[in-house]
Structures are given as structure tokens and as C-alpha cells.
Design an enzyme around this catalytic site. Structure first.
Site, PDB file in Angstrom:
ATOM      1  N   THR A  87       0.817  -1.221   0.000  1.00  0.00           N
ATOM      2  CA  THR A  87       0.000   0.000   0.000  1.00  0.00           C
ATOM      3  C   THR A  87       0.849   1.268   0.000  1.00  0.00           C
ATOM      4  O   THR A  87       0.370   2.317  -0.424  1.00  0.00           O
ATOM      5  CB  THR A  87      -0.942   0.028   1.214  1.00  0.00           C
ATOM      6  OG1 THR A  87      -0.154  -0.068   2.411  1.00  0.00           O
ATOM      7  CG2 THR A  87      -1.943  -1.105   1.165  1.00  0.00           C
ATOM      8  N   ARG A 134      -5.071  -6.605  -5.910  1.00  0.00           N
ATOM      9  CA  ARG A 134      -5.335  -6.696  -4.473  1.00  0.00           C
ATOM     10  C   ARG A 134      -6.327  -5.628  -4.058  1.00  0.00           C
ATOM     11  O   ARG A 134      -6.169  -4.453  -4.410  1.00  0.00           O
ATOM     12  CB  ARG A 134      -4.031  -6.495  -3.706  1.00  0.00           C
ATOM     13  CG  ARG A 134      -4.118  -6.846  -2.228  1.00  0.00           C
ATOM     14  CD  ARG A 134      -2.805  -6.552  -1.565  1.00  0.00           C
ATOM     15  NE  ARG A 134      -2.652  -7.209  -0.279  1.00  0.00           N
ATOM     16  CZ  ARG A 134      -1.826  -6.780   0.669  1.00  0.00           C
ATOM     17  NH1 ARG A 134      -1.079  -5.704   0.474  1.00  0.00           N
ATOM     18  NH2 ARG A 134      -1.733  -7.418   1.819  1.00  0.00           N
ATOM     19  N   TYR A 167      -7.564  -8.436   1.495  1.00  0.00           N
ATOM     20  CA  TYR A 167      -6.960  -8.314   2.826  1.00  0.00           C
ATOM     21  C   TYR A 167      -7.952  -7.594   3.723  1.00  0.00           C
ATOM     22  O   TYR A 167      -8.361  -6.461   3.433  1.00  0.00           O
ATOM     23  CB  TYR A 167      -5.646  -7.535   2.717  1.00  0.00           C
ATOM     24  CG  TYR A 167      -4.792  -7.544   3.979  1.00  0.00           C
ATOM     25  CD1 TYR A 167      -4.891  -8.569   4.921  1.00  0.00           C
ATOM     26  CD2 TYR A 167      -3.865  -6.535   4.229  1.00  0.00           C
ATOM     27  CE1 TYR A 167      -4.095  -8.585   6.058  1.00  0.00           C
ATOM     28  CE2 TYR A 167      -3.058  -6.541   5.374  1.00  0.00           C
ATOM     29  CZ  TYR A 167      -3.187  -7.572   6.277  1.00  0.00           C
ATOM     30  OH  TYR A 167      -2.394  -7.586   7.410  1.00  0.00           O
ATOM     31  N   ASP A 267       5.952 -12.876   3.757  1.00  0.00           N
ATOM     32  CA  ASP A 267       5.547 -11.481   4.009  1.00  0.00           C
ATOM     33  C   ASP A 267       6.755 -10.552   4.181  1.00  0.00           C
ATOM     34  O   ASP A 267       6.619  -9.439   4.691  1.00  0.00           O
ATOM     35  CB  ASP A 267       4.594 -11.342   5.199  1.00  0.00           C
ATOM     36  CG  ASP A 267       3.924  -9.967   5.232  1.00  0.00           C
ATOM     37  OD1 ASP A 267       3.727  -9.382   4.145  1.00  0.00           O
ATOM     38  OD2 ASP A 267       3.615  -9.466   6.330  1.00  0.00           O
ATOM     39  N   ASN A 272       5.087  -2.740   9.011  1.00  0.00           N
ATOM     40  CA  ASN A 272       4.239  -2.320  10.144  1.00  0.00           C
ATOM     41  C   ASN A 272       4.250  -3.233  11.358  1.00  0.00           C
ATOM     42  O   ASN A 272       3.294  -3.219  12.130  1.00  0.00           O
ATOM     43  CB  ASN A 272       2.768  -2.165   9.690  1.00  0.00           C
ATOM     44  CG  ASN A 272       2.625  -1.131   8.613  1.00  0.00           C
ATOM     45  OD1 ASN A 272       3.174  -0.044   8.730  1.00  0.00           O
ATOM     46  ND2 ASN A 272       1.911  -1.457   7.546  1.00  0.00           N
TER      47      ASN A 272
END
Ligand code: 0GY
Length: 314
Positions: A87, A134, A167, A267, A272
Site C-alpha cells: 500500500t 489486491r 486483505y 511477508d 508495520n
């Protein structure tokens, strides 16, 4: 030649406060992944000086380049990657496309696109190796996009044989259930729909997710991110043999009930995380706890991702 350390952010960007850098020098896993294994969820970040972070981003990461991702792939014993648009790059897929092009056919991608994306742009993404889009519903990561615009995107990508990656957090599944169930393409759920693993794996919240998978044979899921979901953490507790023990009953349940619709990914570079940065070697060693037989491991790491991302063969 750059003199930057691996955890730096280039291009005049500054990392978000408290940002944890990815861990350089992961341990060599004890578990050997089978030949042809795919890391089906990972990202590239920047480098910011070459691929600027998006103005609408909710965080600024440290850089994590394609070369660094491919070095990790080789170190852990994987053959291929599925790189998912993060993102922090919004709908600017240039860093993703660059990584796919450098992978020499060893990576596929999942992009973020807007409703006005053209057929020509989609064809270019396809040629680079993109096979899905996504949709993100995690409120701390993105502003909400109206579902009619997502429907438009689905109508554009379906003819290409692409799928949709979603997600979301477990508490939001009831509200999104019908919208998701109406999507006609394959649908891949990130991180098992982020269950709250302090709750009962046989309780109503996780049962709703299992029902969603049972009722919709086009739905797959990544049994990834124990480090994100766990509250027991990365250290084995007394009498336990592995890390992230509290995630095991959730992931194993999914692998055993839906062995042909599960994927696994590191991942990396782990955006984060607030508590700890995982050792990716340790994450690989988690796999046999959730996929306990060689047959399940082969489906999870080789057969399933190959069917979804390299259906034409490799
Ligand atoms: C993940 C998880 C996260 C972030 C993103 O694209 C992203 O920024 O996916 C998160 O913060 O939970 O899958 O990488």
C-alpha cells in the site's frame, strides 16, 4: 555504488516513527522446502529514490529492493516469488513491475489498480507477470474504496484470467461476506482473514471464515503471517517446540480442510510490525507445524501456487 545500510530509506523519505527494519542475515531453516517452492506473499519497497512512495501512503518503510528479496529467496531455498503490491506504493506499480522484470520469470505479481485502468495498462502488467489485483479493506492501511468501483475492476481483469487478493480483518468479514461471495474470479484471502488467535479456533468468528471457504470453492487463503497474528510471540514457551504456537491450530485446521486452496509466504519485508521483526528462517521452520506431512507441504508450497500463478507450466 550506494553506501546505504539495508534499513535506510532513500529518495528524501523518512521512515515512519517506530518503523522496524527487516532482519538482515536470517538463519538457515532446518526445514528444507521442496524443490519448486514458491514464497507466495512478499513485497518490494522502493528504493525510494528510484520508485517514490505514494503521496497517499499510510506509512513510509525502509527500502527493500528486488535484489534483496531474491537473495532471501535463494537463502531460504525457494524457487519463485509472488510479489504483492504494498500500500505504500498506492496504485503506482513501477517498483513491482521492475522486480518482476528482473526476476527472469521467477516471480509473478499482484498489482493495485484503479477503476479507470485501461486495457492497454492491464496488458502491460500481464506481460510483466502480474496475475491478480489486491483489494485492501484494512482501515489503517488504505482509505475505503467503494465496492462498485471494485466491481468495475473485477469486470476488467476477469477476461485476463486474473484473480483478486483480499486483505481484511476477521471482525469485518460479516459485513463483506456477500460482496466477496459474489466475486466470480478466484479469490485469495491474505493471512486467513486475520483471525484473533486469542479466541477459540472452534468459535464462531473463525467458523465464519471456514464457512466462507466451504461455501465458495473459488476462495483460497494464505496461511501466512504467524508473526503478525500471534500474541504468544516468536519464542518457544516451556514445553512447546515451536514459535507462534497460538497460530498453529488456526493455520493447521485450514491446511487440513482445504489442502488444495492454501498458499504460504514470508511477508518479507514485514511492514508495520510493532513488536518484533521475525527471522525469516524461523518462519520457514514454522511450516511443518501447520502442514505436518510431505504431501501437505508439497501442495502448500509447490502445487497450489504453481497452479494459480504458473498454470502454463514453468
Ligand atoms: C502485509 C501486511 C500489511 C501491510 C501491507 O500492503 C501493505 O502495506 O500488506 C500490514 O500492515 O498488515 O501483508 O504485508
Amino acid at each position: 555504488m550506494s553506501t546505504m545500510a539495508h534499513g535506510d530509506t532513500s529518495g528524501g523519505f523518512e521512515k515512519s516513527p517506530g518503523w522496524l527494519d527487516w532482519y538482515d542475515g536470517p538463519s538457515t531453516p532446518t526445514f528444507r522446502v521442496p524443490a519448486g517452492a514458491v514464497d507466495a506473499h512478499c513485497h518490494v519497497f522502493g528504493p525510494g529514490e528510484q520508485f517514490p512512495y505514494a503521496p497517499e501512503r499510510k506509512y513510509t518503510p525502509c527500502d527493500a529492493s528486488a535484489e534483496q528479496l531474491f537473495a532471501l529467496r535463494d537463502r531460504l531455498g525457494f524457487e519463485r516469488n509472488v510479489i504483492v503490491q504494498a500500500t505504500c506504493h498506492g496504485a503506482d506499480n513501477r517498483a513491482l513491475v521492475d522486480a518482476l522484470q528482473r526476476s527472469e520469470g521467477r516471480a509473478r505479481g499482484v498489482a493495485t489498480v484503479r477503476r479507470d485502468v485501461t486495457g492497454e495498462e492491464l496488458a502491460e502488467l500481464h506481460a510483466a507477470g502480474v496475475r491478480g489485483v489486491r483489494f485492501n479493506f484494512v482501515k489503517r492501511l488504505v482509505d475505503r474504496v467503494p465496492t462498485d468501483s471494485l466491481d468495475e475492476i473485477v469486470a476488467k481483469i476477469a477476461p485476463l484470467g486474473w484473480h483478486v487478493v483480499i486483505y481484511f480483518e476477521a471482525e469485518d468479514l460479516p459485513e463483506l461476506y456477500e460482496f466477496f461471495s459474489a466475486i466470480p474470479t478466484d479469490l485469495v484471502v491474505d493471512h486467513m482473514g486475520r483471525p484473533d488467535v486469542t479466541k477459540d479456533p472452534d468459535g464462531p468468528e473463525f467458523e465464519l471464515f471456514l464457512r466462507f471457504m466451504r461455501e465458495n470453492p473459488n476462495v483460497w487463503t494464505k496461511v501466512s503471517c504467524p508473526e503478525r497474528l500471534s500474541s504468544s510471540g516468536p519464542r518457544a514457551l516451556d514445553g512447546e517446540q515451536n514459535a507462534y504456537t497460538d497460530v498453529v491450530p488456526f493455520a493447521r485446521r485450514v491446511v487440513e480442510e482445504f489442502p488444495d486452496r492454501v498458499l504460504w509466504g514470508t511477508d518479507w519485508p514485514h511492514p508495520n510490525l510493532k513488536d518484533h521483526m521475525p527471522d525469516d528462517g524461523l518462519l520457514v521452520d514454522f511450516i511443518p507445524h501447520i502442514a505436518p506431512t510431505p504431501e501437505l507441504q508439497h501442495k502448500l508450497l509447490v502445487d497450489n501456487p504453481t497452479r494459480l500463478y504458473w498454470p502454463e507450466g514453468v
